[in-house]
Design an enzyme around this catalytic site. Structure first.
Site, PDB file in Angstrom:
ATOM      1  N   PHE A   8       0.828  -1.199   0.000  1.00 38.56           N
ATOM      2  CA  PHE A   8       0.000   0.000   0.000  1.00 38.56           C
ATOM      3  C   PHE A   8       0.864   1.251   0.000  1.00 38.56           C
ATOM      4  O   PHE A   8       1.808   1.375   0.790  1.00 38.56           O
ATOM      5  CB  PHE A   8      -0.896   0.046   1.242  1.00 38.56           C
ATOM      6  N   ASP A   9       0.528   2.184  -0.868  1.00 41.47           N
ATOM      7  CA  ASP A   9       1.004   3.556  -0.727  1.00 41.47           C
ATOM      8  C   ASP A   9       0.375   4.107   0.553  1.00 41.47           C
ATOM      9  O   ASP A   9      -0.644   3.591   1.027  1.00 41.47           O
ATOM     10  CB  ASP A   9       0.560   4.353  -1.962  1.00 41.47           C
ATOM     11  N   LEU A  10       0.952   5.165   1.103  1.00 45.23           N
ATOM     12  CA  LEU A  10       0.411   5.732   2.342  1.00 45.23           C
ATOM     13  C   LEU A  10      -0.401   6.995   2.093  1.00 45.23           C
ATOM     14  O   LEU A  10      -1.632   7.007   2.237  1.00 45.23           O
ATOM     15  CB  LEU A  10       1.552   6.001   3.327  1.00 45.23           C
TER      16      LEU A  10
END
Length: 216
Positions: A8-10
């Site tokens: 996941f990107d944040l």
């Protein structure tokens, strides 16, 4: 084929970090004595490396390190807290864990700051690992971050979930697919045009894509 590791990107994917990032950008332009762009224009600061974005706004190359220091002067003590998880993200992560999915964070945010955010919102418990950028500039771009993570986890069928074209391009450069989400700071059509598997509009839709066989 099902995904055995979900990266996941944040910023813009797990949490709405925009207010703090935009405030830090405004602070930097004021310190530089420059006209402050409007908030809509500043949205591009969410996601890509700071040096890339400051360059786009005309900061001279030799002053980009100074701009990054000024940005962090605001962001580290204050801006990082001007942030909220997207509604339903905790439930999504819990459901994915219940399905036996391995979850990771791969972000262009400085790694220590990523830990601060994830711990503040009690999201760290869902993840098996976090990789971010480094303050010394040795690891900056999305593909840098993804490659480091992939070297650590040895997944057979990883996927990145992100909200901008930079996520899609970074994933492609690292040789993995990317699923876009439309609730962040990117452009849905840009992500799809750049090769995103799809662009999920809701948490339920994202869960479905991540837990069923890839239909590409």
């Amino acid at each position: 084929m099902s995904y055995d590791a979900i990266l996941f990107d944040l910023d813009g994917t797990l949490t709405d970090s925009g207010p703090g990032i935009l405030n830090a950008a405004e602070y930097t332009f004021r310190k530089f004595g420059m006209a402050v762009p409007d908030r809509q224009a500043l949205r591009v600061f969410v996601g890509p490396p700071l040096e890339m974005t400051f360059r786009k706004f005309g900061i001279p190359e030799n002053r980009i390190p100074e701009a990054i220091r000024d940005f962090r002067e605001y962001y580290t003590p204050k801006g990082v807290l001007e942030n909220t998880p997207y509604p339903g993200i905790g439930d999504l992560l819990a459901r994915l864990r219940q399905r036996g999915k391995k979850l990771y964070v791969a972000t262009s945010k400085v790694e220590d700051m990523a830990h601060v955010v994830l711990n503040r919102f009690d999201l760290m418990k869902y993840f098996d690992g976090v990789t971010g950028s480094t303050p010394d500039g040795s690891r900056v771009t999305k593909v840098d971050v993804i490659n480091v993570m992939l070297q650590e986890i040895h997944a057979k069928s990883p996927v990145l979930v992100g909200d901008t074209i930079f996520d899609v391009e970074g994933a492609a450069a690292a040789g993995i697919p990317c699923i876009g989400v439309s609730w962040g700071y990117g452009n849905r059509e840009q992500m799809l045009s750049a090769g995103a598997v799809c662009a999920a509009d809701t948490m339920d839709e994202l869960f479905s894509v991540l837990t069923t066989e890839d239909k590409r």
